[in-house]
Design a protein around this motif. Structure first.
Motif: not given
Ligand SMILES: Cc1cc2nc3c(=O)[nH]c(=O)nc-3n(C[C@H](O)[C@H](O)[C@H](O)COP(=O)(O)OP(=O)(O)OC[C@H]3O[C@@H](n4cnc5c(N)ncnc54)[C@H](O)[C@@H]3O)c2cc1C
Length: 447
Positions: A174-191
């Motif tokens: 549950d703590n991970v679900y709650q954490g991911l729910k408020v995740n703000q990430a829109t753009d992830v750049h992989v290098f």
């Protein structure tokens, strides 16, 4: 063949396969598999991403091994703190170390220690509910950089953009679900430092990136370089061809306008994490070019990206174990075919190693099987010249641990905890929900 009793330290796949192979190849062998956690399965439970249930299915086969009478799981025993080699030696003919790896390798670039710069392994341990990691993870960054071009980088990128509700079918606590729910990430750049034919993704993991309707995968054309060596690699190896084809398809596809994006940048080497007020504010990369041998060289051209968080996914590293030889350069136990070697290159009698701590943190779960087979074959070959232990009573070690106040758990304890996790899941239509808190794990293990 005299009956033998062997200790395996580390209940990940490598240790479990070693126990399996040994008891099959050596009639009369018994094995105790120790782990520092009350739960077995190592990185299959605490590394493989929660949205990879098919891979986690391997646990069913590992469970069958650990349920056999001649194999005994002894959990919550930390080698180094609770027991040392000198404690185990009187009870066992041999000790096999299979302690894997849990920490991130370092990446020595300026700014890597700024606030907002994380190791992928720590993030993985958080989202997979490892009991020894914090329950909260800061997911406030909108733009994130992931440094590395292997499957762990893809896992991290995917977990950072996949909406929490799409993860609700998995075993995430549950703590991970709650954490991911408020995740703000829109753009992830992989290098990735090199080109499409050198990247270390596997085809399936790369294709899977686009399976979420909320995510567009964008491969940027700069750096999509295929030189003669790349062409040869593509012709020679199917997996390389599939990865290069998939990257090309992503590059040519029109973005759908999905709310989250994974950007893949090829031939760009991170050189500095940029900071402002002690926090990550950007990433500086150097553009590279292929040098014709499969490697990349610098071009002297730099670019910067505005990101507020950086995850380095540059590999795991094993940790040294008390009173056991360790190679600090390669971060493995020095060994020859799994026989542990001392500083003079001599076999330390009765000691063996297998899995990631034997050959470094590379390769899939399946590779740990052949690895264990080699170690076990050498152990069996050595038995006649290995002195028998002082105690031949299998329970003597358990009495010894109790006398020393070691609060160990048993296989029945894990079965009870496992059933509890499954029942938590069943109550809300999920296969399982992981218990994260170590005290709760222990109390459930004690029934
Ligand atoms: C993020 C990530 C994702 C992955 N995804 C996949 C995938 O999708 N498919 C795939 O095939 N492979 C995957 N792998 C690779 C796979 O997990 C490894 O190949 C495999 O787990 C290595 O097995 P091991 O037994 O050597 O080590 P581990 O799995 O690390 O097991 C080591 C065990 O030793 C225990 N231990 C450590 N120190 C001590 C101590 N001091 N005392 C007692 N016990 C100790 C640990 O608690 C752990 O249970 C992934 C790896 C990572 C890191």
């Amino acid at each position: 063949m005299r009956p033998i009793n062997v200790a395996v330290v580390g209940a990940g796949p490598a240790g479990i396969y070693a126990a399996d192979i040994l008891t099959k190849e050596y009639p009369g062998a018994t094995v105790d598999v120790f782990d520092r956690l009350p739960a077995p399965y190592g990185l299959v439970r605490y590394g493989v991403a929660p949205d990879h249930p098919r891979i986690k299915e391997i646990i069913k086969a590992l469970r069958r091994v650990l349920s056999r009478d001649e194999i005994r799981f002894v959990g919550n025993v930390d080698f180094g703190t609770d027991v040392k080699l000198s404690d185990l030696r009187p009870f066992y003919d041999a000790v096999i170390f299979s302690t894997g790896a849990i920490f991130d390798r370092d990446l020595d670039i300026p700014g890597i220690d700024l606030e907002g710069s994380y190791g992928a392994a720590d993030f993985v341990s958080w989202y997979d509910g490892h009991p020894d990691y914090p329950r909260e993870w800061p997911l406030t960054a909108k733009h994130v950089a992931v440094l590395g071009a292997g499957n762990v980088a893809l896992d991290v990128a995917r977990m950072l953009v996949k909406p929490a509700d799409e993860q609700l079918t998995t075993e995430i606590p549950d703590n991970v679900y709650q954490g991911l729910k408020v995740n703000q990430a829109t753009d992830v750049h992989v290098f990735a430092r090199r080109g499409p034919a050198q990247i270390k993704f596997t085809p399936m993991e790369l294709r899977e990136l686009s399976h979420s309707p909320s995510v567009d995968v964008i491969v940027h054309p700069e750096g999509f370089e295929i030189d003669e060596a790349s062409e040869k690699a593509i012709q020679a190896t199917k997996a390389v061809r599939l990865v290069a084809d998939t990257l090309l398809k992503y590059m040519e596809a029109e973005p759908t306008g999905a709310p989250h994006r994974i950007h893949i940048h090829l031939c760009q080497a991170p050189v500095e994490v940029l900071g402002e007020d002690g926090k990550v504010a950007g990433l500086k990369v150097e553009v590279t070019e292929l040098d014709g041998t499969g490697n990349a060289r610098s071009t002297g051209e730099f670019k910067t990206y505005d990101v507020e968080a950086v995850y380095r996914a540059v590999g795991y590293k094993s940790s040294p174990l008390a009173d056991v030889p360790f190679d600090d350069t390669d971060n493995v136990i020095p060994n020859a075919g799994g026989r542990v070697l001392d500083l003079d290159g001599e076999h330390v009698p009765g000691t063996y190693c297998t899995g990631w701590v034997k050959r470094g943190p590379v390769g899939l779960i399946g590779h740990t099987k052949s690895d264990a087979a080699e170690t076990v074959a050498n152990l069996i070959a050595d038995i006649d010249s290995t002195p028998a232990p002082e105690h031949d009573d299998r329970d003597a070690i358990l009495r010894h641990l109790t006398e020393r106040g070691v609060d160990f758990t048993s296989w029945d304890g894990w079965v009870a905890l496992d059933a509890h996790e499954v029942s938590l899941g069943e109550a809300v239509g999920r296969e399982r929900i992981k218990v994260v808190d170590r005290e709760e794990m222990l109390s459930r293990s004690r029934g």
